[in-house]
Design a protein around this motif. Sequence first.
Motif, short mmCIF file in Angstrom:
data_model
loop_
_atom_site.label_atom_id
_atom_site.label_comp_id
_atom_site.label_asym_id
_atom_site.label_seq_id
_atom_site.Cartn_x
_atom_site.Cartn_y
_atom_site.Cartn_z
N ARG A 1 0.83 -1.21 0.00
CA ARG A 1 0.00 0.00 0.00
C ARG A 1 0.86 1.26 0.00
O ARG A 1 0.56 2.23 -0.69
CB ARG A 1 -0.93 -0.01 1.22
N THR A 2 1.96 1.23 0.74
CA THR A 2 2.76 2.45 0.90
C THR A 2 4.01 2.50 0.04
O THR A 2 4.41 3.57 -0.44
CB THR A 2 3.18 2.60 2.38
N ASP A 3 4.67 1.35 -0.17
CA ASP A 3 5.98 1.35 -0.82
C ASP A 3 6.10 0.30 -1.93
O ASP A 3 7.15 -0.32 -2.08
CB ASP A 3 7.08 1.09 0.22
N ALA A 4 5.04 0.11 -2.69
CA ALA A 4 5.11 -0.91 -3.75
C ALA A 4 6.20 -0.58 -4.78
O ALA A 4 6.86 -1.49 -5.30
CB ALA A 4 3.76 -1.01 -4.45
N ALA A 5 6.42 0.69 -5.05
CA ALA A 5 7.41 1.08 -6.05
C ALA A 5 8.82 0.76 -5.61
O ALA A 5 9.73 0.66 -6.45
CB ALA A 5 7.28 2.58 -6.35
N ALA A 6 9.04 0.60 -4.31
CA ALA A 6 10.39 0.32 -3.81
C ALA A 6 10.71 -1.17 -3.81
O ALA A 6 11.83 -1.55 -3.46
CB ALA A 6 10.55 0.87 -2.39
N HIS A 7 9.76 -2.00 -4.19
CA HIS A 7 9.98 -3.45 -4.19
C HIS A 7 9.79 -4.00 -5.59
O HIS A 7 9.07 -3.44 -6.41
CB HIS A 7 9.03 -4.12 -3.20
N ARG A 8 10.43 -5.13 -5.82
CA ARG A 8 10.46 -5.72 -7.16
C ARG A 8 9.39 -6.80 -7.30
O ARG A 8 9.32 -7.74 -6.50
CB ARG A 8 11.84 -6.32 -7.44
N GLN A 9 8.58 -6.66 -8.32
CA GLN A 9 7.58 -7.69 -8.61
C GLN A 9 8.26 -8.90 -9.23
O GLN A 9 9.24 -8.78 -9.97
CB GLN A 9 6.55 -7.13 -9.57
N LEU A 10 7.79 -10.10 -8.93
CA LEU A 10 8.35 -11.31 -9.53
C LEU A 10 8.18 -11.23 -11.05
O LEU A 10 7.10 -10.87 -11.53
CB LEU A 10 7.67 -12.55 -8.98
N PRO A 11 9.21 -11.54 -11.79
CA PRO A 11 9.15 -11.37 -13.25
C PRO A 11 8.17 -12.33 -13.91
O PRO A 11 7.92 -13.43 -13.40
CB PRO A 11 10.59 -11.66 -13.70
N ALA A 12 7.67 -11.90 -15.05
CA ALA A 12 6.74 -12.72 -15.83
C ALA A 12 7.53 -13.56 -16.83
O ALA A 12 7.40 -13.41 -18.04
CB ALA A 12 5.72 -11.84 -16.53
N ASP A 13 8.36 -14.45 -16.31
CA ASP A 13 9.16 -15.31 -17.18
C ASP A 13 8.29 -16.36 -17.84
O ASP A 13 7.26 -16.79 -17.29
CB ASP A 13 10.26 -16.01 -16.38
N THR A 14 8.73 -16.81 -19.01
CA THR A 14 7.99 -17.86 -19.71
C THR A 14 8.18 -19.20 -19.00
O THR A 14 9.07 -19.36 -18.15
CB THR A 14 8.48 -17.97 -21.16
N GLU A 15 7.33 -20.14 -19.37
CA GLU A 15 7.42 -21.47 -18.76
C GLU A 15 8.76 -22.13 -19.03
O GLU A 15 9.35 -22.77 -18.15
CB GLU A 15 6.28 -22.34 -19.30
N LEU A 16 9.29 -21.95 -20.26
CA LEU A 16 10.57 -22.56 -20.60
C LEU A 16 11.70 -21.94 -19.79
O LEU A 16 12.60 -22.65 -19.32
CB LEU A 16 10.84 -22.39 -22.10
N ALA A 17 11.67 -20.63 -19.59
CA ALA A 17 12.71 -19.97 -18.80
C ALA A 17 12.66 -20.44 -17.35
O ALA A 17 13.71 -20.63 -16.72
CB ALA A 17 12.54 -18.46 -18.87
N GLN A 18 11.47 -20.65 -16.80
CA GLN A 18 11.36 -21.14 -15.43
C GLN A 18 11.89 -22.57 -15.33
O GLN A 18 12.52 -22.95 -14.33
CB GLN A 18 9.91 -21.07 -14.98
#
Length: 413
Positions: free
Chosen positions: A113-130
């Motif tokens: 709520r307060t500091d979302a911009a300061a944290h990294r969202q988990l990347p949207a990697d493809t299934e093959l990359a995972q």
Amino acid sequence: MKVSCGIDWASDHHDAAIVDNTGSLLAKARIDDTAEGLAELLQLLAEHGDTAEAPVPVAIETSRGLLVACLRAAGRPVYAINPMAAARYRDRHAVSRKKSDHLDAMVLANILRTDAAAHRQLPADTELAQAVAVLARAQQNAVWDRTQAANKLTSHLREYFPGFLAAVGVRREGVCHPIARTLLAAAPTPVQAARLTRAQLRSLLKKAGRKNTLDAEADRLHAALRLPQMRQLPLVEQAMGRQTLALLRQMEAACTSADDLAEAAVESFEKHPDAEIITSFPGLGTLSGARVLAEIGDDRSRFADAKGLKAYAGSAPITRASGKNMAVLARRVKNQRLAGVGYMWAFAAMSHSDGARAHYDRRREAGDRHTAAQRNLFNRMLGCLHHCLTRRVCYSETVAFPAPSDAQLTEAA
């Protein structure tokens, strides 16, 4: 962000809390780590405005597990919050230092709520990359297990059979070499090793995969295994030989796992569209390239620029300044796996790229130590990799390390 969700996870259950943009608690629940628990969580999110077009972001203290995988597969933004950071946020909400699972879930929701911009969202990697990430990391873990098992076996052999280490020590792999493993399995004690004939040694060398100069190598081992050495008492020596066989079986399993996982990681990596670009760089093969892809992923929006990638890998230095004091230090908080492959990449690149070698030499002449010069070269190569992956082009030596201009040559002279 109107609504945010925090999840305090555990091995068998999870506490979830949903707060609005004022920090007020909208809902809370304790769910099981089952498909029914996931359905209950999704229903709770849907009741508070979660849609496919505007999914509710979720904060959780881990990046792994079935719950995280299912939330990511459903298209929800998931933020993996470092537990140390979450502990410091907790003091903002309860100065009494009280703690509970429900409170931790609320703290995580309020972080978004307060500091979302300061944290990294988990990347949207493809299934093959995972999949490549799973195999490459497992292979690296197997290599570490193999090294640990080899160190244990080597330390044990020094206590009663140093002559064997002297006989096989001419090989870079040491006790991990197939010849060393085959010999040790056939003769784990000095008495048994001394009884091996040249014909038996020749047969063991064949079994280990040796094809050339069998007679010369058999003669060398025949003499080396009969050299005088200090010995344990007979019964003690026999018992230590049995322990050697147990340690050898552990190392054999680690060696087999490392080889099998390496083959699987390379096979998956070669199917990825980024493989051609990554392996076009000097010093990166298929296995080291798989490790690089495993850590950086294929979500091009993950790193806004090359600086973010360099900071993530730990190759970019960190500056600490206060008043008139300023220090430039190596970055300690980083992706250790990516940093580890970076040093190998830089070392190998110097043998395959004149530009990389010249860059390393310049850093050494400027006063950098070997490790710092390697890290600087790794930093340069990462910038080139980010450029190539973003623009979908292969590595070019002339672009990465352009020839100096006449003005630069005159200034240097």
